[in-house]
Design a protein around this motif. Structure first.
Motif, PDB file in Angstrom:
ATOM      1  N   SER A  99       0.825  -1.213   0.000  1.00  0.00           N
ATOM      2  CA  SER A  99       0.000   0.000   0.000  1.00  0.00           C
ATOM      3  C   SER A  99       0.853   1.255   0.000  1.00  0.00           C
ATOM      4  CB  SER A  99      -0.931   0.015   1.214  1.00  0.00           C
ATOM      5  OG  SER A  99      -1.923  -0.962   1.088  1.00  0.00           O
ATOM      6  N   VAL A 100       1.856   1.290   0.847  1.00  0.00           N
ATOM      7  CA  VAL A 100       2.726   2.465   0.934  1.00  0.00           C
ATOM      8  C   VAL A 100       3.495   2.639  -0.377  1.00  0.00           C
ATOM      9  CG1 VAL A 100       4.622   3.541   2.204  1.00  0.00           C
ATOM     10  CG2 VAL A 100       2.876   2.260   3.435  1.00  0.00           C
ATOM     11  N   LEU A 101       3.963   1.541  -0.936  1.00  0.00           N
ATOM     12  CA  LEU A 101       4.699   1.580  -2.202  1.00  0.00           C
ATOM     13  C   LEU A 101       3.803   2.062  -3.344  1.00  0.00           C
ATOM     14  CD1 LEU A 101       7.328   0.920  -3.722  1.00  0.00           C
ATOM     15  CD2 LEU A 101       6.533  -1.443  -3.870  1.00  0.00           C
ATOM     16  N   LEU A 102       2.600   1.514  -3.447  1.00  0.00           N
ATOM     17  CA  LEU A 102       1.666   1.916  -4.494  1.00  0.00           C
ATOM     18  C   LEU A 102       1.323   3.398  -4.374  1.00  0.00           C
ATOM     19  CD1 LEU A 102      -0.151   1.156  -6.901  1.00  0.00           C
ATOM     20  CD2 LEU A 102      -1.917   0.530  -5.231  1.00  0.00           C
ATOM     21  N   LYS A 103       1.065   3.865  -3.163  1.00  0.00           N
ATOM     22  CA  LYS A 103       0.740   5.283  -2.962  1.00  0.00           C
ATOM     23  C   LYS A 103       1.892   6.176  -3.408  1.00  0.00           C
ATOM     24  CE  LYS A 103      -2.564   4.423   0.720  1.00  0.00           C
ATOM     25  NZ  LYS A 103      -2.813   4.404   2.161  1.00  0.00           N
ATOM     26  N   ALA A 104       3.123   5.764  -3.173  1.00  0.00           N
ATOM     27  CA  ALA A 104       4.285   6.557  -3.597  1.00  0.00           C
ATOM     28  C   ALA A 104       4.373   6.624  -5.122  1.00  0.00           C
ATOM     29  CB  ALA A 104       5.568   5.967  -3.014  1.00  0.00           C
ATOM     30  N   LEU A 105       4.075   5.516  -5.807  1.00  0.00           N
ATOM     31  CA  LEU A 105       4.101   5.516  -7.275  1.00  0.00           C
ATOM     32  C   LEU A 105       2.963   6.359  -7.841  1.00  0.00           C
ATOM     33  CD1 LEU A 105       5.079   1.798  -7.913  1.00  0.00           C
ATOM     34  CD2 LEU A 105       6.504   3.822  -8.330  1.00  0.00           C
ATOM     35  N   ILE A 106       1.792   6.304  -7.213  1.00  0.00           N
ATOM     36  CA  ILE A 106       0.660   7.135  -7.640  1.00  0.00           C
ATOM     37  C   ILE A 106       1.012   8.610  -7.455  1.00  0.00           C
ATOM     38  CG2 ILE A 106      -1.716   7.805  -7.096  1.00  0.00           C
ATOM     39  CD1 ILE A 106      -2.212   4.785  -6.417  1.00  0.00           C
ATOM     40  N   GLU A 107       1.638   8.942  -6.345  1.00  0.00           N
ATOM     41  CA  GLU A 107       2.038  10.333  -6.095  1.00  0.00           C
ATOM     42  C   GLU A 107       3.057  10.793  -7.137  1.00  0.00           C
ATOM     43  OE1 GLU A 107       2.033  14.048  -4.844  1.00  0.00           O
ATOM     44  OE2 GLU A 107       0.608  12.516  -4.197  1.00  0.00           O
ATOM     45  N   LYS A 108       3.994   9.934  -7.514  1.00  0.00           N
ATOM     46  CA  LYS A 108       4.972  10.280  -8.553  1.00  0.00           C
ATOM     47  C   LYS A 108       4.251  10.545  -9.869  1.00  0.00           C
ATOM     48  CE  LYS A 108       8.995  11.149 -10.128  1.00  0.00           C
ATOM     49  NZ  LYS A 108       9.704  12.353  -9.638  1.00  0.00           N
ATOM     50  N   ALA A 109       3.260   9.737 -10.202  1.00  0.00           N
ATOM     51  CA  ALA A 109       2.488   9.940 -11.432  1.00  0.00           C
ATOM     52  C   ALA A 109       1.798  11.305 -11.410  1.00  0.00           C
ATOM     53  CB  ALA A 109       1.458   8.823 -11.599  1.00  0.00           C
ATOM     54  N   ARG A 110       1.243  11.673 -10.273  1.00  0.00           N
ATOM     55  CA  ARG A 110       0.601  12.995 -10.139  1.00  0.00           C
ATOM     56  C   ARG A 110       1.622  14.117 -10.338  1.00  0.00           C
ATOM     57  NH1 ARG A 110      -2.825  10.639  -5.679  1.00  0.00           N
ATOM     58  NH2 ARG A 110      -4.911  10.579  -6.564  1.00  0.00           N
ATOM     59  N   GLU A 111       2.799  13.961  -9.719  1.00  0.00           N
ATOM     60  CA  GLU A 111       3.864  14.964  -9.871  1.00  0.00           C
ATOM     61  C   GLU A 111       4.253  15.146 -11.330  1.00  0.00           C
ATOM     62  OE1 GLU A 111       7.352  13.993  -7.588  1.00  0.00           O
ATOM     63  OE2 GLU A 111       6.188  13.816  -5.734  1.00  0.00           O
ATOM     64  N   LEU A 112       4.206  14.063 -12.088  1.00  0.00           N
ATOM     65  CA  LEU A 112       4.568  14.100 -13.506  1.00  0.00           C
ATOM     66  C   LEU A 112       3.419  14.589 -14.388  1.00  0.00           C
ATOM     67  CD1 LEU A 112       6.543  10.733 -13.661  1.00  0.00           C
ATOM     68  CD2 LEU A 112       7.509  13.045 -13.757  1.00  0.00           C
ATOM     69  N   GLY A 113       2.275  14.899 -13.773  1.00  0.00           N
ATOM     70  CA  GLY A 113       1.145  15.433 -14.519  1.00  0.00           C
ATOM     71  C   GLY A 113       0.255  14.392 -15.175  1.00  0.00           C
ATOM     72  N   MET A 114       0.381  13.154 -14.770  1.00  0.00           N
ATOM     73  CA  MET A 114      -0.468  12.108 -15.340  1.00  0.00           C
ATOM     74  C   MET A 114      -1.893  12.258 -14.820  1.00  0.00           C
ATOM     75  SD  MET A 114       2.069   8.851 -15.290  1.00  0.00           S
ATOM     76  CE  MET A 114       3.603   8.914 -16.206  1.00  0.00           C
ATOM     77  N   VAL A 115      -2.853  11.878 -15.664  1.00  0.00           N
ATOM     78  CA  VAL A 115      -4.262  11.987 -15.283  1.00  0.00           C
ATOM     79  C   VAL A 115      -4.930  10.619 -15.149  1.00  0.00           C
ATOM     80  CG1 VAL A 115      -4.530  14.291 -16.257  1.00  0.00           C
ATOM     81  CG2 VAL A 115      -4.997  12.294 -17.688  1.00  0.00           C
ATOM     82  N   GLU A 116      -4.248   9.567 -15.598  1.00  0.00           N
ATOM     83  CA  GLU A 116      -4.806   8.218 -15.503  1.00  0.00           C
ATOM     84  C   GLU A 116      -3.678   7.204 -15.404  1.00  0.00           C
ATOM     85  OE1 GLU A 116      -8.054   5.362 -17.783  1.00  0.00           O
ATOM     86  OE2 GLU A 116      -7.165   7.019 -18.884  1.00  0.00           O
TER      87      GLU A 116
END
Length: 155
Positions: A99-116
Motif C-alpha cells: 500500500s505504501v509503495l503503491l501510494k508513492a508511485l501514484i504520487e509520482k504519477a501525479r507529480e509528472l502530470g499524469m491523469v490516468e
C-alpha cells in the motif's frame, strides 16, 4: 515487521536496479516462474521505480518491495502511465508495504502530470487495487502464464 521504519525511495533504474532486480527475480522468476525474457523487458531504464526499505533496530536497511511506473508504451495515451512489476518479498506481504509503495508511485504519477494510471493485476491481487481506487477494465487475460485483469485509476 511493523515496528521497523519503512521508507520508500522513488528513483531511476540506475539508482535502484541492484536491489529492485533482486526482489523481482525472487518474486516473479523464482516464485511465479515468469520467464526471464518476459521479466526483463528492456524498458526499466525508461521508468520510475519505487523501492520499499525496512530499517531494523541496528540501522540496517533491507529492500522488501519494488514497483515501477511506465511513462510510455503502446497502450498508453498522453497523460497516462502504467504501474507494473509490483513485488513484495513473501515474508513481508500483508503488512502494508504494498500500500505504501503503491501510494508513492501514484504520487509520482501525479507529480509528472499524469491523469490516468493503468495496470495489469494478477487476479489474486485485484482486491488490493480495488481498495486503492482502481477499477476493473475488460476481461481476464493470460500474461506470462498468470491470469490478469486490466485496471484503471483516474488521478
Amino acid at each position: 515487521m511493523s515496528h521497523f521504519p519503512l521508507q520508500i525511495m522513488v528513483g531511476r533504474w540506475d539508482e535502484l536496479e541492484e536491489r529492485a532486480k533482486c526482489i523481482r527475480h525472487d518474486v516473479f522468476v523464482l516464485e511465479q516462474h515468469v520467464p526471464l525474457a518476459l521479466e526483463w523487458d528492456g524498458i526499466d531504464d525508461q521508468c520510475w521505480h519505487g523501492l520499499a526499505l525496512l530499517t531494523d533496530e541496528t540501522g540496517v536497511q533491507t529492500a522488501v518491495g519494488t514497483g515501477r511506473l511506465v511513462l510510455e508504451g503502446e497502450e498508453l495515451k498522453p497523460g497516462m502511465g502504467k504501474i507494473g512489476r509490483m513485488a513484495i518479498l513473501w515474508r513481508y506481504r500483508g503488512h502494508g508495504v504494498g500500500s505504501v509503495l503503491l501510494k508513492a508511485l501514484i504520487e509520482k504519477a501525479r507529480e509528472l502530470g499524469m491523469v490516468e494510471l493503468l495496470l495489469h493485476a494478477q487476479l489474486y491481487a485485484r482486491e488490493f487495487y480495488l481498495i486503492h481506487g482502481f477499477e476493473e477494465s475488460g476481461e481476464f487475460f493470460d500474461e506470462a502464464g498468470i491470469e490478469h485483469i486490466a485496471m484503471r485509476l483516474q488521478l
